[in-house]
Design a protein around this motif. Structure first.
Motif, PDB file in Angstrom:
ATOM      1  N   THR A 139      67.988  24.526  47.005  1.00  0.00           N
ATOM      2  CA  THR A 139      68.829  23.700  46.132  1.00  0.00           C
ATOM      3  C   THR A 139      68.044  23.371  44.873  1.00  0.00           C
ATOM      4  O   THR A 139      66.815  23.450  44.857  1.00  0.00           O
ATOM      5  CB  THR A 139      69.257  22.375  46.792  1.00  0.00           C
ATOM      6  N   ASP A 140      68.768  22.994  43.842  1.00  0.00           N
ATOM      7  CA  ASP A 140      68.129  22.713  42.569  1.00  0.00           C
ATOM      8  C   ASP A 140      68.932  21.616  41.898  1.00  0.00           C
ATOM      9  O   ASP A 140      70.145  21.564  42.062  1.00  0.00           O
ATOM     10  CB  ASP A 140      68.158  23.987  41.699  1.00  0.00           C
ATOM     11  N   ASN A 141      68.279  20.738  41.146  1.00  0.00           N
ATOM     12  CA  ASN A 141      69.093  19.716  40.482  1.00  0.00           C
ATOM     13  C   ASN A 141      69.639  20.144  39.129  1.00  0.00           C
ATOM     14  O   ASN A 141      70.483  19.464  38.567  1.00  0.00           O
ATOM     15  CB  ASN A 141      68.386  18.349  40.405  1.00  0.00           C
ATOM     16  N   GLN A 142      69.223  21.285  38.626  1.00  0.00           N
ATOM     17  CA  GLN A 142      69.889  21.813  37.432  1.00  0.00           C
ATOM     18  C   GLN A 142      71.045  22.720  37.887  1.00  0.00           C
ATOM     19  O   GLN A 142      71.072  23.203  39.016  1.00  0.00           O
ATOM     20  CB  GLN A 142      68.910  22.613  36.568  1.00  0.00           C
TER      21      GLN A 142
END
Ligand SMILES: [Zn+2]
Length: 491
Positions: free
Chosen positions: A195-198
């Protein structure tokens, strides 16, 4: 050079006699003798592939450009190149190729079965132009508007029995040596559960399609690549200054890059165009003293043609031509060293220009479209008034005739009842298909298929050795001639 050609002639005879004994009906051997053997070897080679770009896709885009610019003499850059040829595209097992078999032919000079990535039917790897260029010490680039693991880029730098194994194709690129890799397809490079927050470059979620914990991006970084991705990757792409010898991987989106028409009509996101990607690639690759081989795919022309989307097709073809223009600008500075080839891998959609008996195309009808049909799919959710309003806004479809209304009503009926037309094998939204077919007919064009067709494909060339591409050829011959001109060895 001469010895080599005699050698090839002998080998051709041998292979011919062999193939006569087999039941391999498509394994015809082509001429590889160059029209002009005295040319020097080009140092800089551009290999442009418009996926699904047949004769009609090229020509309708040029006519559309003339329409919107008001300049009846306006040409696509690729349509101004002095040398051209027509090529057949059939694969080993069928007359209607897919991109894997067509790409394999263009990348290796060999026919294979649909779905296969640069392997023969016995499972042996077929050497590709990029692999050969790497062996020769040239810099190499591989870029696409699709997932970089999609069939057309894949055939140049990986080998697999199935185009569907995109996770393996991503791993295969690790030891390809390709110096500049830019496109979409991030999801095949990230470990499972990543997962990535961007977001990605078009606001989509960043997710993984891998079934293992392999972080292919990190492995690229370990190999010395500058690695960028997602929305942040766009900004970095525009700021990155690449130095001689750099290796660069930038994957903007989880899956494909957006359609040009969608990106152009979106204020929030601005994904690098194929022209920008090409330009930056030229900056890096041209720093190598040994020259370069650069494959550039306009991959979404095909994707727009599958659901019979005329505006999506045209806008992506024009964006592809802008990328060709970047190469052409480079050629003008290095005319004695550069070869540009522009080809399509197959035609998609059976796009016909001319449907009515009034002998007119009305391409101005397409100017009102602001969204791809793929994005638009699923917009009909049961509210017919709302749907009619929407197709007015998004496609300029107002003042519908009774006949047009009946077509769109029927599409909505089918969605309501959950029915799909028998020819609609990819299960496209029937209400959206009704819209695109009404719009197409208003423009005077017609589609015969939701899939690929077997029509011959035009190619164009300019620069060192370009005069060797001429006449009626097979797609395998394009690779053979290119290898011969460039001094690259294929098997
Ligand atoms: Zn296709």
């Amino acid at each position: 050079m001469k010895k080599r050609i005699i050698g090839i002639a002998l080998m051709t005879m041998m292979i011919l006699s062999l193939s006569l004994q087999s039941n391999d009906i498509f394994k015809t051997v082509n001429r590889t003798v160059l029209a002009n053997t005295s040319v020097k070897t080009p140092k800089y080679i551009f290999y442009f592939i418009g996926d699904g770009m047949g004769t009609s896709q090229r020509q309708i885009s040029e006519y559309y450009l003339q329409e919107i610019s008001g300049d009846k003499d306006r040409k696509l850059v690729m349509n101004t190149f002095p040398h051209s040829a027509i090529n057949t595209t059939h694969s080993l097992n069928t007359l209607i190729t897919d991109s894997a078999a067509a790409g394999t032919a263009l990348a290796t000079g060999h026919k294979t079965n649909n779905g296969v990535i640069s392997k023969d039917t016995e499972g042996n790897n077929l050497k590709t132009l990029i692999e050969s260029a790497e062996e020769k010490g040239m810099a190499t680039g591989l870029v696409s508007t699709t997932r970089i693991t999609h069939a057309t880029p894949a055939v140049f730098a990986s080998h697999n029995e199935s185009r569907g194994n995109e996770n393996d194709i991503a791993v295969d690129y690790l030891d390809s040596g390709v110096d500049y890799i830019v496109g979409g397809g991030l999801r095949h490079f990230l470990p499972m559960d990543f997962t990535d927050n961007q977001t990605d470059a078009f606001g989509g979620k960043i997710y993984s399609k891998r079934k293992d914990d392999k972080n292919v991006l990190a492995e690229f970084r370990n190999q010395g690549y500058k690695v960028r991705y997602g929305l942040k990757g766009v900004e970095e792409f525009r700021n990155d200054v690449l130095e001689k010898g750099d290796k660069y991987l930038n994957l903007f989106t989880a899956s494909h890059l957006p359609y040009t028409i969608d990106d152009d009509n979106n204020d929030k996101y601005d994904v690098p165009t194929l022209a920008e990607i090409t330009s930056k690639g030229i900056d890096l690759l041209s720093k190598d003293d040994d020259g370069f081989f650069f494959m550039i795919e306009g991959g979404r022309i095909d994707h727009a043609c599958h659901p019979n989307d005329p505006s999506g097709t045209i806008m992506d073809t024009l964006a592809f031509d802008k990328a060709v223009e970047e190469a052409y600008e480079f050629y003008k500075k290095h005319p004695q060293d550069t070869l540009i080839i522009v080809v399509g891998d197959h035609e998609t959609g059976g796009l016909g220009m001319g449907v009515n008996t009034d002998y007119f195309l009305n391409l101005q009808e397409l100017e009102k479209a602001t969204m791809s049909i793929e994005e638009f799919q699923g917009s009909y959710t049961g509210d017919r008034r709302e749907y009619y309003k929407m197709i007015g806004e998004k496609f300029g479809l107002t003042d519908l005739s009774d006949e047009e209304k009946a077509i769109i009503d029927k599409g909505m009926d089918m969605v309501d009842k959950g029915i799909i037309d028998s020819g609609n094998a990819y299960k496209y939204d029937e209400a959206a298909m009704a819209v695109t077919h009404v719009l197409s007919e208003r423009a005077g064009i017609y589609w015969t298929s939701y899939a690929h067709t077997a029509t011959q494909i035009p190619m164009s060339a300019i620069g060192v050795g370009a005069e060797n591409y001429n006449g009626f050829m097979d797609n395998t011959t394009i690779a053979e001639i290119t290898a011969e001109i460039a001094g690259l060895k294929l098997n």
